[in-house]
Design a protein around this motif. Sequence first.
Motif, PDB file in Angstrom:
ATOM      1  N   GLN A  39      81.804 -14.599  25.470  1.00  0.00           N
ATOM      2  CA  GLN A  39      82.510 -15.258  26.578  1.00  0.00           C
ATOM      3  C   GLN A  39      82.339 -14.469  27.862  1.00  0.00           C
ATOM      4  OE1 GLN A  39      84.422 -14.469  23.703  1.00  0.00           O
ATOM      5  NE2 GLN A  39      83.941 -16.446  22.778  1.00  0.00           N
ATOM      6  N   VAL A  91      86.201 -21.834  35.689  1.00  0.00           N
ATOM      7  CA  VAL A  91      85.623 -21.759  34.347  1.00  0.00           C
ATOM      8  C   VAL A  91      85.062 -20.356  34.105  1.00  0.00           C
ATOM      9  CG1 VAL A  91      83.887 -22.700  32.809  1.00  0.00           C
ATOM     10  CG2 VAL A  91      85.088 -24.195  34.387  1.00  0.00           C
ATOM     11  N   PHE A 118      87.752 -17.548  34.086  1.00  0.00           N
ATOM     12  CA  PHE A 118      88.562 -17.533  32.882  1.00  0.00           C
ATOM     13  C   PHE A 118      87.756 -17.059  31.683  1.00  0.00           C
ATOM     14  CE2 PHE A 118      91.466 -18.845  29.644  1.00  0.00           C
ATOM     15  CZ  PHE A 118      92.669 -18.557  30.241  1.00  0.00           C
ATOM     16  N   LEU A 119      86.503 -17.469  31.618  1.00  0.00           N
ATOM     17  CA  LEU A 119      85.658 -16.991  30.515  1.00  0.00           C
ATOM     18  C   LEU A 119      85.556 -15.468  30.550  1.00  0.00           C
ATOM     19  CD1 LEU A 119      82.731 -19.530  30.311  1.00  0.00           C
ATOM     20  CD2 LEU A 119      84.326 -18.933  28.507  1.00  0.00           C
ATOM     21  N   LEU A 134      87.679 -13.373  31.814  1.00  0.00           N
ATOM     22  CA  LEU A 134      88.966 -12.761  31.442  1.00  0.00           C
ATOM     23  C   LEU A 134      89.210 -12.872  29.945  1.00  0.00           C
ATOM     24  CD1 LEU A 134      91.144 -13.859  34.471  1.00  0.00           C
ATOM     25  CD2 LEU A 134      90.427 -11.558  33.886  1.00  0.00           C
ATOM     26  N   VAL A 135      88.948 -14.054  29.398  1.00  0.00           N
ATOM     27  CA  VAL A 135      89.160 -14.225  27.957  1.00  0.00           C
ATOM     28  C   VAL A 135      88.235 -13.296  27.171  1.00  0.00           C
ATOM     29  CG1 VAL A 135      88.619 -15.807  26.084  1.00  0.00           C
ATOM     30  CG2 VAL A 135      90.150 -16.515  27.868  1.00  0.00           C
ATOM     31  N   ILE A 189      84.253 -26.550  27.906  1.00  0.00           N
ATOM     32  CA  ILE A 189      83.668 -25.211  27.862  1.00  0.00           C
ATOM     33  C   ILE A 189      83.382 -24.886  26.402  1.00  0.00           C
ATOM     34  CG2 ILE A 189      83.970 -22.784  28.471  1.00  0.00           C
ATOM     35  CD1 ILE A 189      86.195 -23.638  30.341  1.00  0.00           C
ATOM     36  N   VAL A 235      81.640 -21.590  24.471  1.00  0.00           N
ATOM     37  CA  VAL A 235      80.911 -20.326  24.420  1.00  0.00           C
ATOM     38  C   VAL A 235      81.370 -19.577  23.178  1.00  0.00           C
ATOM     39  CG1 VAL A 235      80.450 -18.132  25.522  1.00  0.00           C
ATOM     40  CG2 VAL A 235      80.796 -20.153  26.927  1.00  0.00           C
ATOM     41  N   PHE A 237      84.820 -19.891  21.615  1.00  0.00           N
ATOM     42  CA  PHE A 237      85.708 -20.419  22.639  1.00  0.00           C
ATOM     43  C   PHE A 237      85.281 -21.842  22.964  1.00  0.00           C
ATOM     44  CE2 PHE A 237      87.346 -20.680  27.043  1.00  0.00           C
ATOM     45  CZ  PHE A 237      88.641 -20.279  26.802  1.00  0.00           C
ATOM     46  N   MET A 247      95.021 -16.108  26.847  1.00  0.00           N
ATOM     47  CA  MET A 247      94.128 -15.070  26.310  1.00  0.00           C
ATOM     48  C   MET A 247      94.672 -14.521  24.994  1.00  0.00           C
ATOM     49  SD  MET A 247      93.288 -12.939  29.701  1.00  0.00           S
ATOM     50  CE  MET A 247      93.355 -13.803  31.236  1.00  0.00           C
TER      51      MET A 247
END
Lengths: 503, 99, 641
Positions: free
Chosen positions: A330, A399, A402-403, A405-406, C80, C82, C85, C198
């Motif tokens: 991610q 998008v 956030f990716l 951060l996740v 999304i 990935v 995720f 998260m």
Amino acid sequence: MFPWLTTLGLIPLIGSGVIALLPKGRDLLAKQVALAISLVALLVSLLMLADFQKNSGGLQLVESHNWIASFGIKYAVGVDGIALLLILLATILAPIVILASWNEAENGRFSVKAFFALILILEAFMVGVFAATDVFLFYVFFEAMLIPVYFLIGSFGGTQRSYAAVKFLLYSLFGGLLMLAAVIALYVISKDQFGAGTFDITALTKLHIGVQLQRWLFLGFFIAFAIKAPLWPFHTWLPDAVAAATPGTAVLLVGVLDKVGTFGMLRYALPLFPDAAKFFTPAIIVLSIISVIYGALLAIGQTDIKRLIAFTSISHFGFITLGIFAMTSQGLSGATLYMVNHGFSTAALFLIAGWMISRRKSSLISDFGGLQRVTPVMAWTFFIAGMSALALPGLSSFVSEFLVLVGTFTRYPWAAIIATVGIILAALYVLILVQRSLHGPIAPGNENLPDLSRREKYAIAPVLAVIIVLGFFPKPLLDVINPTVVQTMQVVGVTDPAPTGGK
Amino acid sequence: MNPANYLFVSALLFTIGALGVLTRRNSIVIFMCVELMLNAANLAFVTFARIQGNLDGQVIAFFTMVVAACEVVVGLAIIVSIYRSRRSASVDDVNLLKF
Amino acid sequence: MDSAHALAAGSSSLLVWLIALPALGAAILLLGGRRTDKWGHVLATGLSGGSFVVGIVELIRMLGRSGENRGVSQHLFTWISVGHFNIEAGLLLDQLSICFVLLITGVGTLIHIYSITYMEHDLDRRRFFAYLNFFIAAMLLLVLGNSYLNLYVGWEGVGLASYLLIGFWNQKPVYATAAKKAFVANRVGDFGLSIAIMIAFATFGSVSFDGVAAGAGKLANLNSGALTAMGAMLLLAAAGKSAQFPLQSWLGDAMAGPTPVSALIHAATMVTAGVYLITRSNFVFDRAPTAQLLVVIVGVITLLFGAVIGTAKDDIKKALAASTMSQIGYMILAAGLGPAGYAFAIMHLLTHGFFKAGMFLGAGSVMHGMNDEVDMRRYGALRKFMPATFVTFGLGYLAIIGVPPFSGFYSKDKIIEAAFNAGGARGLIIGSAALLGAAITAFYMTRVMIMTFFGKARWAEGTHPHESGKLMVVPMVILAIGSVGAGALLSIGSSLKNWLEPVVSRGFVEPTPRLSPLLVSTLAIGAVALGVLIAYLKYVRQPIPELAPTDVSIFTRAARRDLYQDAFNESVFMRPGQYLTRSLGFLDRVFIDGAVNGIGALFGGTSVRARRLQTGYVRTYSLFILGGAAILVAAMLAARL
């Protein structure tokens, strides 16, 4: 197979030659030719997509010819998903910048046609730097890019342009030389281990380099990229360069050229020196977080629109490096997507800010105010660009942010939490800017500012459309990025952490 | 006679020449001192040739004399032209080529 | 509790239209520009109404299915993806979200209608309707999203709509600042929501409601660190959006927006999103008692905080805003009580949506007739001049203070009852706090009522109060009907509770009440009577001065200044923050850039000095040659020795 990448690089290069040969005083013709050539390049880059297999993570559209055979140096180009997107970013932004900078070059030290020729040269070099698969070739493009940018800032910029241009050049050269030393070391090591020296990136990833040496070489590459990116504390050239450059130059500089830094980390620093990268990761994560927070805090305190945008970019580059060095899928995909999104987002900000500044003849935020009443279209576009800078969900930057951060959270929760504070600060710097420039009573001197012209609308509309569409439908980009990220993670030897509560 | 004595004379001549070049202002005198140093070198060459028992040093001495003659021609011409333009033969008056 | 049960049993292709209709309206109105000025408001109202119709259709379909199978979903596209995720853009409509859908589109459409007249003379009416439609779309996305990330999009969307509408008249710097403040406070909440998402992904590998519910159900121990942290972060998010302590300060300033906005966004719908979030996350909170306790504490603090502020406000909208804050405190408190309270939280949310929206529209109607005067000290005796407004506002008033059988009585009484039933000292404390809040509510709402509609006229000169037009009165009447009847409708036979049970409290067995419901009701009505009495004594028996008296007690002074919430934020965050940014800017120039420029200056300075060696004197150069030669010879000799 058709040599797409070479063609793509040659079109703007030849175009710049054509423009240079045009007779003196035919400025309009030079502009039109430049626009036409950049559009042709864009078309070719889109046609190139047809030959790209999006499910493979490896290098494609490969070309390789001997260049300096005695040192094993090749003219070798090829793209993976990441490089492809960045090349597209460059070819899309180039015509937009040319259209937007139509009247920006009038007060330069050189002629108008020189400005547009330089932009096309820069476009060619940007294609080259992202496409190069030979480390030496990469280095050549990496440094060659400085030349057009140096003249674009130093000859067409605003006040303090010489200082800014020299500062930019010296900073970049310094980093470039460190990288050169590391590149030569790689050649020497490859000669020892393979018998014949090579600069081929794929071959070089198979080297076995001692731990200590690896760390030094990694630093050589990383500092060069960290200066370019720019990461705290190597950032001070950016606000100066951007404040002095014309908006169009700033777009290409921050939007595309600086991505070479983060692209280099991903393409070169990580796969070549995986152990060293892991060793330095904690330090780099800390630097990234500092960049995120520090850039945002300084952006809040700025009084100059362009400097403010420059500091927001420092904050955003912090996010990108954070995502890269979190080393999760991610994080890496998010960081790559971020590079593209940030390109469009800052392009919008810089271009509209540039139009505001050229109308008002001032870049001080305090000189604006009430623009929403005077120039509604310009105010709206600026507002959307601002929302994209604060990563509003539904716009593309959300998008990617956030990716990142996740992806960071699954490995370094505290780093992600601190970086998330950046989204609060982002709201502050954008909204303060919006309030002071667009809201409030109409500031004296602003009563008769003209709204966006047709040409300006055509320039900005595609950028905003991309920002909105990618916010809801980033899938096409992610489909291209993901296989490359998977491959990169294999080379580096990392896997995603499993959910902690899943057992 | 001990040939080393010629070397001492040569060293003495060279030192005198060098001191002259460093301390005097008049370009003609400096020029003479340069000639003195060249001839000191010549003397050393000849002495060494004698000590070694071959002719190499003596040949070089001839070369040096030729070069010195050329140098005098060019050098004196420069000095004269400087004197004409600046009305002075002092080298301190021609320090234009500086920082 | 069977947490692994998926929320949706079937699918429906209609769901997307709920959102698409108003979104389309916003897009047409914003892109169409001045061309749509003439008919834009009609289109916007129609599309909002269309969305309501779709909602009704879905409700009827839902009623036709059995309890477990009522939820429906719609997959739109992959958003999304990935690694692990994977976020699909998907919608979920179950018993919980349908309540919100109908509230949002129903009240929303009424307020669209109201605004046609209210904003008639505003040059930017089209833009206003575009924002309203955009808000409806975002709010629907918030309640229909099937994962936390989809919810987040709507969550920020309503924040943006709120920002745009608060700052609708942003040529006034104060209003623009109020808008900014709201957005920033909301962003602090968003920080919480981001972190919560998260945590969900890192812990459960999923951010959809189904996935998190399944994951949370599998966790062995209650109160695991991850769940508690997630709960706390969700609470922070809720606090930001719902103006709960400690992020409450923006709501009062948000009254800068046009009054219909205050009614729709800052009373009926958006500010209750926090309650939705907590209720929706029941599977998290039920397994994290510590987080639940935090929710209860925040709810109690806010309900008292808002009530106290409400007692001192002279601005009618700010008094109502304080009341909103306090009433949402009740809802949050109820949501914090777990399965025993979720249904009551939602019930109070729905009844509050009716009566508070109605009262705001009433306040707007009063302002409309009073030249946009908001100071209640300049009102008085309006009941004769605005009979319809008076009656509808009065019904709302009776509902909010909890007079039986008006709707607020049912919902608030249940919350107080549930609070006492929490048991032990905790139950006693929160129950008493809720009772106290009810008394204060009765006091300040009676004050508002008296100062506005009764007593002597204290109007500014040249004011000619008049009743508002039909398009404004009709929505007020409809909302007043809701204020009267909604409570009974939702409460009798526990209809709402049973309706929501499959979603929020599956398998929950209600404990035997510790205090008899009759006793609690009596206490509550007693508290209300006490509050009304005090207000009567203070404001009917004594004349109301036209200017707020200054020789007041320290409590009144504190309440007027919103219990120093702004002073606190300014001195703790804003000023140190400004100082920090300024000093960082200075350090950046002096140290980091200074170091860079210093290195440059060092080389420059060195070369300036080194240059001095070129004197131009021949003898200097010859001395260097000599010295160099001497050193060379010495070095050669040294090497040989």
